[in-house]
Scaffold this active site. Structure first.
Site, PDB file in Angstrom:
ATOM      1  N   THR A   1      -0.830   7.645  -1.467  1.00 54.32           N
ATOM      2  CA  THR A   1      -2.083   7.536  -2.242  1.00 54.32           C
ATOM      3  C   THR A   1      -3.038   6.518  -1.609  1.00 54.32           C
ATOM      4  O   THR A   1      -4.224   6.496  -1.945  1.00 54.32           O
ATOM      5  CB  THR A   1      -1.790   7.075  -3.673  1.00 54.32           C
ATOM      6  OG1 THR A   1      -1.247   5.745  -3.609  1.00 54.32           O
ATOM      7  CG2 THR A   1      -0.805   7.997  -4.379  1.00 54.32           C
TER       8      THR A   1
ATOM      9  N   ARG B   1       0.840  -1.196   0.000  1.00 56.56           N
ATOM     10  CA  ARG B   1       0.000   0.000   0.000  1.00 56.56           C
ATOM     11  C   ARG B   1       0.874   1.246   0.000  1.00 56.56           C
ATOM     12  O   ARG B   1       1.692   1.425   0.898  1.00 56.56           O
ATOM     13  CB  ARG B   1      -0.914  -0.016   1.226  1.00 56.56           C
ATOM     14  CG  ARG B   1      -2.012   1.036   1.123  1.00 56.56           C
ATOM     15  CD  ARG B   1      -3.058   0.776   2.143  1.00 56.56           C
ATOM     16  NE  ARG B   1      -2.620   1.229   3.461  1.00 56.56           N
ATOM     17  CZ  ARG B   1      -3.420   1.778   4.350  1.00 56.56           C
ATOM     18  NH1 ARG B   1      -4.693   1.934   4.087  1.00 56.56           N
ATOM     19  NH2 ARG B   1      -2.957   2.167   5.508  1.00 56.56           N
TER      20      ARG B   1
ATOM     21  N   ASP C   1       1.711 -12.084  10.326  1.00 58.07           N
ATOM     22  CA  ASP C   1       2.537 -12.128  11.542  1.00 58.07           C
ATOM     23  C   ASP C   1       2.270 -13.393  12.339  1.00 58.07           C
ATOM     24  O   ASP C   1       3.183 -14.015  12.873  1.00 58.07           O
ATOM     25  CB  ASP C   1       2.260 -10.906  12.430  1.00 58.07           C
ATOM     26  CG  ASP C   1       2.953  -9.654  11.903  1.00 58.07           C
ATOM     27  OD1 ASP C   1       3.830  -9.787  11.030  1.00 58.07           O
ATOM     28  OD2 ASP C   1       2.606  -8.558  12.364  1.00 58.07           O
TER      29      ASP C   1
ATOM     30  N   ASP D   1      -3.009  -9.849  12.775  1.00 57.82           N
ATOM     31  CA  ASP D   1      -2.328  -9.850  11.476  1.00 57.82           C
ATOM     32  C   ASP D   1      -2.012 -11.304  11.089  1.00 57.82           C
ATOM     33  O   ASP D   1      -1.195 -11.950  11.738  1.00 57.82           O
ATOM     34  CB  ASP D   1      -1.042  -9.019  11.557  1.00 57.82           C
ATOM     35  CG  ASP D   1      -0.383  -8.882  10.198  1.00 57.82           C
ATOM     36  OD1 ASP D   1      -0.262  -7.750   9.720  1.00 57.82           O
ATOM     37  OD2 ASP D   1       0.007  -9.920   9.605  1.00 57.82           O
TER      38      ASP D   1
HETATM   39  N1  URA Z   1      -4.900  -8.251   7.337  1.00 60.11           N
HETATM   40  C1  URA Z   1      -4.703  -9.009   8.440  1.00 60.11           C
HETATM   41  O1  URA Z   1      -3.756  -9.795   8.495  1.00 60.11           O
HETATM   42  N2  URA Z   1      -5.552  -8.871   9.468  1.00 60.11           N
HETATM   43  C2  URA Z   1      -6.604  -8.038   9.441  1.00 60.11           C
HETATM   44  O2  URA Z   1      -7.364  -7.989  10.409  1.00 60.11           O
HETATM   45  C3  URA Z   1      -6.792  -7.251   8.283  1.00 60.11           C
HETATM   46  C4  URA Z   1      -5.931  -7.371   7.249  1.00 60.11           C
END
Ligand code: URA
Length: 209
Positions: A108, A104, A203, A200
């Protein structure tokens, strides 16, 4: 297929709950993702075209059902998509595999492509794009834009968890792309995380922070 299929199978829901728990270890998270990927793949391949072939059982000859040989391509949206790949490949070992990398742009806020490698003849394949989290939908929409530019016409999207915002964005941009997921959560938070979600996904599966 419906635009959105939520797989409410008890095994999927049980495993998803274990994945959501914050104390679930990286190793267990990864294993559960692999297992759920196979259960979701079962659903997304439900309507693959079939044919029959004549075989000999030890007892007699029969016309037995078999896949019609539709070519498949799995496309992982990096990096979290990779957590879904291995399990699905165990079920469909002959599938070809592609990768789409997007980040990302902080100014922008638009997705920018940094990697693309996909099998040839996407137009002849059923393309299953995989990414565990359908959050804003920006990167999924961009990845599918790219696959369509490369000729794909029959695309499905497999994710573990979706936010209503992401589902709506995909429906608006790509109403022809069915989505299969284990759950649609409540909303996104101000950082674009799915609530209640699981954090995430990248992660948690790779043990990064
Ligand atoms: N990407 C992720 O890994 N977790 C989220 O909650 C949103 C996007």
């Amino acid at each position: 297929m419906e635009h959105l299929t939520v797989v409410r199978h008890p095994l999927v829901q049980h495993k998803l709950t274990l994945m959501r728990e914050k104390d679930t270890s990286t190793a267990v998270f990864r294993q559960l993702l692999r297992e759920i990927s196979q259960l979701l793949a079962y659903e997304i391949t439900r309507e693959l075209p079939m044919t029959t072939k004549t075989i000999e059982t030890p007892i007699q000859t029969m016309d037995a059902p078999t896949l019609a040989g539709r070519k498949l391509a799995l496309v992982s949206i990096l990096r979290a998509g990779n957590g879904l790949l291995d399990g699905i490949l165990e079920l469909v070992p002959s599938a070809r595999v592609g990768f789409v990398g997007l980040y990302r742009d902080e100014e922008t806020l638009k997705p920018v492509q940094y990697y693309y490698k996909a099998p040839e003849l996407l137009s002849e394949r059923l393309v299953i794009a995989v990414d565990p989290m359908l959050a804003t939908g920006n990167s999924s929409v961009a990845a599918i834009d790219l696959l369509k530019e490369q000729g794909a016409t029959d695309i499905r999207f497999l994710c573990l968890l979706a936010a209503p915002e992401g589902v709506a964005r995909m429906k608006e941009a790509h109403p022809d792309v069915p989505i299969v997921t284990a759950a649609v959560d409540t909303q996104l938070d101000e950082n674009g995380y799915i609530v209640p979600g699981l954090g995430d996904a990248g992660d948690r599966m790779f043990g990064t922070k």
